[in-house]
Design an enzyme around this catalytic site. Structure first.
Site, PDB file in Angstrom:
ATOM      1  N   ASN A 189       0.602  -1.335  -0.108  1.00 29.17           N
ATOM      2  CA  ASN A 189      -0.148  -0.229  -0.382  1.00 29.17           C
ATOM      3  C   ASN A 189       0.437   1.258   0.209  1.00 29.17           C
ATOM      4  O   ASN A 189       0.467   1.794  -0.127  1.00 29.17           O
ATOM      5  CB  ASN A 189      -1.275   0.723   1.828  1.00 29.17           C
ATOM      6  CG  ASN A 189      -0.395  -0.154   2.242  1.00 29.17           C
ATOM      7  OD1 ASN A 189       0.646  -1.008   2.733  1.00 29.17           O
ATOM      8  ND2 ASN A 189      -0.957   0.419   2.959  1.00 29.17           N
ATOM      9  N   GLU A 234       5.109  -3.744  12.899  1.00 25.92           N
ATOM     10  CA  GLU A 234       3.463  -2.835  12.612  1.00 25.92           C
ATOM     11  C   GLU A 234       2.609  -3.086  11.373  1.00 25.92           C
ATOM     12  O   GLU A 234       2.897  -3.644  10.669  1.00 25.92           O
ATOM     13  CB  GLU A 234       4.834  -1.562  12.301  1.00 25.92           C
ATOM     14  CG  GLU A 234       5.435  -0.604  13.139  1.00 25.92           C
ATOM     15  CD  GLU A 234       4.748  -0.151  13.908  1.00 25.92           C
ATOM     16  OE1 GLU A 234       3.424  -0.156  14.124  1.00 25.92           O
ATOM     17  OE2 GLU A 234       5.820  -0.725  15.577  1.00 25.92           O
ATOM     18  N   CYS A 238      -2.675   1.617   6.334  1.00 21.90           N
ATOM     19  CA  CYS A 238      -2.760   1.521   7.670  1.00 21.90           C
ATOM     20  C   CYS A 238      -3.681   2.216   8.688  1.00 21.90           C
ATOM     21  O   CYS A 238      -3.988   2.181  10.157  1.00 21.90           O
ATOM     22  CB  CYS A 238      -1.905   0.622   8.308  1.00 21.90           C
ATOM     23  SG  CYS A 238      -0.905   2.004   8.565  1.00 21.90           S
ATOM     24  N   GLU A 249       9.324   2.569  14.121  1.00 26.00           N
ATOM     25  CA  GLU A 249      10.029   3.437  13.311  1.00 26.00           C
ATOM     26  C   GLU A 249      10.072   4.705  12.967  1.00 26.00           C
ATOM     27  O   GLU A 249       9.284   5.311  13.861  1.00 26.00           O
ATOM     28  CB  GLU A 249       9.564   2.974  11.841  1.00 26.00           C
ATOM     29  CG  GLU A 249       9.033   1.014  12.098  1.00 26.00           C
ATOM     30  CD  GLU A 249       8.274   0.906  10.309  1.00 26.00           C
ATOM     31  OE1 GLU A 249       9.724   0.207   9.828  1.00 26.00           O
ATOM     32  OE2 GLU A 249       7.629   0.334  10.144  1.00 26.00           O
TER      33      GLU A 249
END
Length: 483
Positions: free
Chosen positions: A152, A250, A284, A464
């Site tokens: 994505n 994640e 997300c 991150e």
């Protein structure tokens, strides 16, 4: 005839030992084949790991400023090819041109950022309890790391894993998602052009079922960074942790925006609309729940329906508001959830239909959906859909809004639209989410601050981006130097 692309291992472009390839097609026009990519085997992954291990000591011993110079040249190469990379991203993933250009620029900026961070790597100095002792820490690279990324954000997420890993002296084996591997292939071309030594970064395409195990469990892999679904991420993290590898994952989200009675309704609709329907809801951090105070519920719902009905859907190269789903399976999943929502008793106010006719016939297009009368316990309000579907949930006030927002298995991103500063501050304190935003959409991130989630949105180990990206890819050694 579609071009066949190869893996990048030990500085060379090589074919898989399988001799087989898979096709990637344009989600806006399934008749267009973007390219053919290697159906790599576990043996190919092991060869890439061996190349990375062989290059590890030399790259770790390269001074940080020199590593940064390579990243800087890679950023320049990406910048020079920005228009090409943007079109590649549109054609293989389906984003609009504007969304794709923003993502490519994000990748460029990330490489420039970590190019400078590579000159600033170091530990800390502390006062010793005794005389004639220097007490300090140094940061060392983990070694060889596996990076596994989703479709994505097929260049931004690879960039925010690759750049800090390389800046800190690690060597890398990288696996892109099979639905969108081409833009990252071109990213590796830029790394090669920048002078990255052979074996330092390796690119292997193929199925997760074939490559996931060696990338997460091989004894020579020292760390694993994964972004994707909660189901797969949990499996990867569990496998990697068996021999105590460092791992971060994640994963999914079911992100809320709370709309209070002090909010400007039109502003709230714009914030929710972009968060819910931008990138076709395939983020997300996408907003999938609008939790709205009853006093403004009807006004918000009417305006939200109007907003959704005015979203122009079409092929990304034609500058629409929203592009197609990345694949037929993703489209079918969204349509299934629309059906589930209606079966559960929620009211489909608009959208949720597969679009056909003209340009739509060869692509995976759906109209943005808005549901009302959604109960917080419905699947529509609990499960990640990964499509342009918004559940609008009425609540009596702040306490109920927070209860609904937090009563979920995920905790990635959340926002509130309010003109009440006390309410905003309480939201920050109470929300169970790794990202909390005031008067802003749930999507969109700054590159120099940490990103990650709570609960099933993350392994809750390391974040991150920013300095957190440096932390994950380094180990700390404490030195007691007596003289």
């Amino acid at each position: 005839m579609a071009t066949t692309h190869r893996n990048y291992v030990d500085g060379d472009w090589v074919e898989s030992e399988s001799g087989e390839t898979f096709e990637v097609r344009n989600p806006a026009n399934r008749d267009e084949v973007i390219g053919e990519f290697q159906s790599s085997t576990a043996g190919d992954a092991e060869d890439a790991i061996a190349a990375a291990v062989a290059a590890q000591d030399e790259w770790a011993g390269t001074p940080g400023p020199q590593r940064g110079a390579v990243l800087r040249e890679a950023a320049k190469a990406l910048d020079d090819r920005k228009d090409e990379l943007t079109e590649t991203l549109v054609r293989e993933e389906g984003k609009t041109r504007a969304e794709s250009a923003g993502e490519v620029q994000r990748a460029i900026d990330i490489f420039y950022y970590y190019a400078e961070k590579a000159s600033d790597l170091g530990g800390t100095v502390k006062a010793s309890s005794g005389r004639n002792t220097d007490l300090y820490t140094v940061k060392e690279p983990l070694g060889t790391v596996s990076l596994i990324t989703p479709w994505n954000y097929p260049v931004a997420i690879p960039a925010w894993k690759l750049a800090p890993a390389l800046a800190t002296g690690n060597t890398v084996v990288f696996k892109p998602a099979s639905m969108a591997p081409d833009v990252t292939r071109k990213l590796f071309e830029c790394l090669d052009e920048a002078g990255l030594p052979a074996g330092v970064a390796n690119y292997v395409t193929g199925s997760g079922s074939e490559l996931g195990d060696p990338l997460s469990t091989h004894e020579d892999v020292d760390g694993v960074s994964f972004t994707g679904s909660t189901t797969v991420g949990t499996a990867v993290a569990t496998s990697a942790a068996e021999d105590l590898k460092r791992v971060q994952a994640e994963m999914g989200g079911k992100n809320p925006t709370i709309v209070t009675d002090s909010a400007d309704v039109d502003e709230a609709v714009d914030i929710v609309g972009v968060g819910a329907f931008g990138t076709t809801g395939q983020s997300c951090t996408a907003c999938s729940r609008a939790i709205v105070y009853e006093d403004v519920y009807e006004d918000f719902l009417d305006a939200m329906v109007e907003y959704a009905e005015n979203v122009e859907v079409g092929p990304g190269l034609e500058e629409p508001d929203m592009g197609p789903h990345v694949s037929e399976s993703e489209l079918e999943s969204t349509l299934d959830y629309v059906e589930v929502g209606q079966e559960e008793g929620a009211v489909l106010e608009t959208g949720g239909e597969q679009l056909t006719g003209g340009d739509y016939d060869n692509g995976h297009f759906v109209s943005p959906a808005v549901f009302s009368d959604v109960d917080p316990d419905m699947r529509l309000a609990q499960e990640e859909i990964f499509g342009p579907v918004l559940a609008v949930i009425p609540v009596s006030g702040f306490e109920e809004a927070m209860a609904v927002a937090n009563d979920i298995d995920y905790g990635l991103s959340a926002s509130i639209v309010t003109d009440d500063h006390s309410e905003a501050e309480q939201f920050i304190d109470d929300v169970e989410s790794g990202v909390a935003k005031i008067n802003e959409k749930t999507t969109g991130l700054e590159l120099h601050v940490p990103f990650g989630g709570y609960k099933q949105s993350s392994t809750n180990t390391y974040r991150e981006q920013g300095d957190a990206g440096i932390d994950f890819f380094t180990s700390i050694k404490t030195v007691y130097d007596n003289y």
